[in-house]
Design a protein around this motif. Sequence first.
Motif, short mmCIF file in Angstrom:
data_model
loop_
_atom_site.label_atom_id
_atom_site.label_comp_id
_atom_site.label_asym_id
_atom_site.label_seq_id
_atom_site.Cartn_x
_atom_site.Cartn_y
_atom_site.Cartn_z
N ASP B 190 0.83 -1.21 0.00
CA ASP B 190 0.00 0.00 0.00
C ASP B 190 0.86 1.26 0.00
O ASP B 190 2.01 1.24 0.42
CB ASP B 190 -0.89 0.04 1.25
CG ASP B 190 -2.14 -0.78 1.06
OD1 ASP B 190 -2.23 -1.45 0.01
OD2 ASP B 190 -2.99 -0.76 1.95
N GLU B 191 0.25 2.33 -0.47
CA GLU B 191 0.93 3.60 -0.35
C GLU B 191 0.72 4.17 1.05
O GLU B 191 -0.18 3.74 1.77
CB GLU B 191 0.38 4.58 -1.41
CG GLU B 191 1.02 4.38 -2.75
CD GLU B 191 0.01 4.40 -3.89
OE1 GLU B 191 -1.20 4.36 -3.60
OE2 GLU B 191 0.44 4.45 -5.04
N LEU B 192 1.56 5.14 1.36
CA LEU B 192 1.50 5.72 2.69
C LEU B 192 0.52 6.90 2.69
O LEU B 192 0.64 7.81 1.88
CB LEU B 192 2.91 6.21 3.07
CG LEU B 192 3.20 6.42 4.54
CD1 LEU B 192 2.99 5.14 5.34
CD2 LEU B 192 4.63 6.90 4.71
N HIS B 193 -0.44 6.84 3.59
CA HIS B 193 -1.42 7.94 3.69
C HIS B 193 -1.13 8.75 4.95
O HIS B 193 -1.05 8.18 6.05
CB HIS B 193 -2.84 7.38 3.76
CG HIS B 193 -3.17 6.50 2.60
ND1 HIS B 193 -3.35 6.98 1.33
CD2 HIS B 193 -3.34 5.15 2.52
CE1 HIS B 193 -3.63 5.99 0.51
NE2 HIS B 193 -3.62 4.86 1.21
N LEU B 194 -1.02 10.03 4.79
CA LEU B 194 -0.74 10.92 5.93
C LEU B 194 -1.87 11.92 6.10
O LEU B 194 -2.41 12.42 5.12
CB LEU B 194 0.53 11.74 5.68
CG LEU B 194 1.87 11.04 5.72
CD1 LEU B 194 2.96 12.05 5.38
CD2 LEU B 194 2.11 10.46 7.09
N LEU B 195 -2.17 12.21 7.36
CA LEU B 195 -3.14 13.26 7.66
C LEU B 195 -2.40 14.30 8.49
O LEU B 195 -2.01 14.04 9.63
CB LEU B 195 -4.31 12.65 8.44
CG LEU B 195 -5.65 13.35 8.37
CD1 LEU B 195 -6.06 13.65 6.94
CD2 LEU B 195 -6.71 12.49 9.05
N LEU B 196 -2.16 15.46 7.93
CA LEU B 196 -1.35 16.48 8.61
C LEU B 196 -2.24 17.56 9.23
O LEU B 196 -3.22 17.98 8.62
CB LEU B 196 -0.40 17.17 7.62
CG LEU B 196 0.56 16.29 6.86
CD1 LEU B 196 1.40 17.14 5.91
CD2 LEU B 196 1.48 15.56 7.81
N PRO B 197 -1.87 18.05 10.42
CA PRO B 197 -2.59 19.20 10.97
C PRO B 197 -2.31 20.43 10.11
O PRO B 197 -1.16 20.74 9.80
CB PRO B 197 -2.01 19.36 12.37
CG PRO B 197 -0.73 18.63 12.37
CD PRO B 197 -0.79 17.58 11.31
N ALA B 198 -3.35 21.12 9.73
CA ALA B 198 -3.19 22.23 8.77
C ALA B 198 -2.65 23.50 9.41
O ALA B 198 -2.08 24.34 8.74
CB ALA B 198 -4.54 22.54 8.12
N ARG B 199 -2.80 23.61 10.74
CA ARG B 199 -2.52 24.91 11.36
C ARG B 199 -1.07 25.34 11.22
O ARG B 199 -0.76 26.52 11.24
CB ARG B 199 -2.93 24.88 12.83
CG ARG B 199 -2.10 23.96 13.69
CD ARG B 199 -2.69 23.82 15.08
NE ARG B 199 -2.20 22.61 15.72
CZ ARG B 199 -1.07 22.55 16.39
NH1 ARG B 199 -0.33 23.62 16.52
NH2 ARG B 199 -0.68 21.42 16.94
N ARG B 200 -0.14 24.36 11.13
CA ARG B 200 1.27 24.76 11.07
C ARG B 200 1.78 24.88 9.64
O ARG B 200 2.90 25.28 9.42
CB ARG B 200 2.11 23.74 11.85
CG ARG B 200 1.73 23.70 13.32
CD ARG B 200 2.68 22.89 14.12
NE ARG B 200 4.02 23.47 14.13
CZ ARG B 200 5.07 22.92 14.72
NH1 ARG B 200 4.94 21.78 15.33
NH2 ARG B 200 6.24 23.50 14.70
N LEU B 201 1.00 24.48 8.70
CA LEU B 201 1.46 24.55 7.31
C LEU B 201 1.40 25.98 6.80
O LEU B 201 0.43 26.70 7.04
CB LEU B 201 0.59 23.65 6.43
CG LEU B 201 0.62 22.15 6.79
CD1 LEU B 201 -0.35 21.37 5.93
CD2 LEU B 201 2.03 21.59 6.64
N GLN B 202 2.45 26.38 6.13
CA GLN B 202 2.54 27.75 5.61
C GLN B 202 2.36 27.72 4.10
O GLN B 202 2.79 26.78 3.43
CB GLN B 202 3.91 28.34 5.94
CG GLN B 202 4.23 28.40 7.42
CD GLN B 202 3.29 29.32 8.17
OE1 GLN B 202 2.90 30.37 7.66
NE2 GLN B 202 2.89 28.91 9.37
N PRO B 203 1.78 28.77 3.53
CA PRO B 203 1.69 28.83 2.07
C PRO B 203 3.09 28.85 1.46
O PRO B 203 4.03 29.39 2.04
CB PRO B 203 0.98 30.17 1.81
CG PRO B 203 0.36 30.54 3.10
CD PRO B 203 1.18 29.94 4.18
#
Lengths: 203, 234
Positions: B190-203
Motif C-alpha cells: 500500500d501507499e502511505l497515507h498521511l493526515l497532517l494538521p493544517a494549522r502549522r502549514l505555511q503557504p
Amino acid sequence: MERQVFDAAYLDRLRSGDPETEKQFVAYFRHLILAKARVRLRCAISAEDVCQETLLRVFRAVRATGGIRSPEGLGAFVNSVCTNVLHEFLRTRDRFGPPPPEDPGRQPADSGPTAEERILSDERCRQVHQVIAGLSQRDQRLLRALFLEDHERDELCAAFGVGRDYLRVLVHRAKGEFRSRFLEAEAAAPESVRSGAAAPRGV
Amino acid sequence: MMDHEEAVRRTATERYLLGELTEEECSAFEAHFFDCPECARDVRAASVFLEGAATAPGLHPAPAWREALGRLRRALTDAPAAWRLRPLPAAAFAVLFSIAGYGGYQALVVVPRLRLELARAEAPQTVPWQFLSVSRSERPVVSLPADSHRLGLTLSRSSPREYPFYRCEVLDANGRLLESAVIPAPPSGDELHLLLPARRLQPGRTVVVLAGRETKDAAEPEVELARYELLLVR
C-alpha cells in the motif's frame, strides 16, 4: 418593567426630546433590538453597533417633520428600522469582510458612558450577577453555553448529553427561573436603576 | 405575524434563541415580540442576562486558562492520531496544571468544552487530499481552504524495499521543520497515507521527507527514501 402605553401624548413627549421619555423608550426597546441583532449576527459587538444605529435612526425619524404619526405602530416601526440596519450591516460585511478585531484598550473619545450612566450600569450588573448566582450550577452552565459561547444547538446537546427536545425544556426552565428572579429584583430596585439606559449618542 | 398564543404554544422565545425558527418564523416572531409586552419581557430577560453575564465573576476563564484551553483545543481538533503524540502532552500538561489552579471551574466549563471539542473533532468532515509522487516535473499546487483543519497526502511508493517504520518530516520553504513523526508501515504494497494538521502549514513550497526505519527507537539510523514537494496555497 411595565409596558409604557404608546399613545399620542407619549409620541409628543418623545418628539419634543423629553429626557425621561427617551430614557424609558431606550430601556424598553434596547434589549429587544440587541436580542434580534445577536440572533441574526451572532456577534455581541456588532449587535451593539446595530442597536445604536437603529435607535439613532428611530429618534431622527420620530423628530423629523412628517415623521411617524401612529403611536400604536411604534414597535413595528422600531422592528422595521432594525431590519433595515441589519440588512445594510450584512451587505457591508459581505462586501468588505468582517471588521478588524477591536483593541479592547481603545475607547472612542466620545462613546464612553457618563459617570452617572456608569454608576447605574454597575448597579444593574450587580443586580444581574445576584440573579445569576442564585441559579443552579446546571442552569448557569446551560445559559452560559447557549448565550455567551454561541454554540450550535447540536453541540449543546452533545455537551449536556440531552436530546433537542430536552434541551429546549432545559432552556425554558433556566430562562424562566432567571426571568422571574430578575423581574423580582428589578421591581425592588429604585426607578433610576430600573431604567438603566440612556439615549444613543448623537440624538 | 405570529399571535401571542401561538408564540407561547410553540415556545417561540426558546426556539428563537436556539436558532430553531425558519427565516419566515424568525421574522414573524420578531414582528410579534416588538409589539407584545409579554413576549418582549421574555426576550428582554434573555438579553439582560447576556449583558450582565458577560461581566459576571466566575463565568469567564482567566487569560492563562483561556490560553491553555486554546492549546488543548488546537491539539484536539488539528492533530490526527499518528501525529497527536507530540503536541498533545505539552498542551495536556498545561491544561492539567491550569485545572489544578482553577479547581471548581472544571465542572462548569472544562468538561462541556472538551466534550464539545471532541464532538467537533470526531464529526465527519471533508479533507483536501493530494497524491504526491517523486517527480522532477512541476510540483503540484495544493489549495488548502482557510477553514480546513487537516491536509491529506498519499505518498507514492518510492523504494522497492519496505520498512516496518517510516519517519515523515514536513519542512517549509526555508527548510524549517514543521512536523516530525515515526509511523508504522502501511499494509504490504500500500501507499502511505498521511493526515497532517493544517494549522502549522505555511503557504509556499512544502517538502515531505520520508525515511525508512527498522524500529521506532530514536537512536536507530534511518535511510532517507524520498522527498516529495508541493506548493501550498491558502
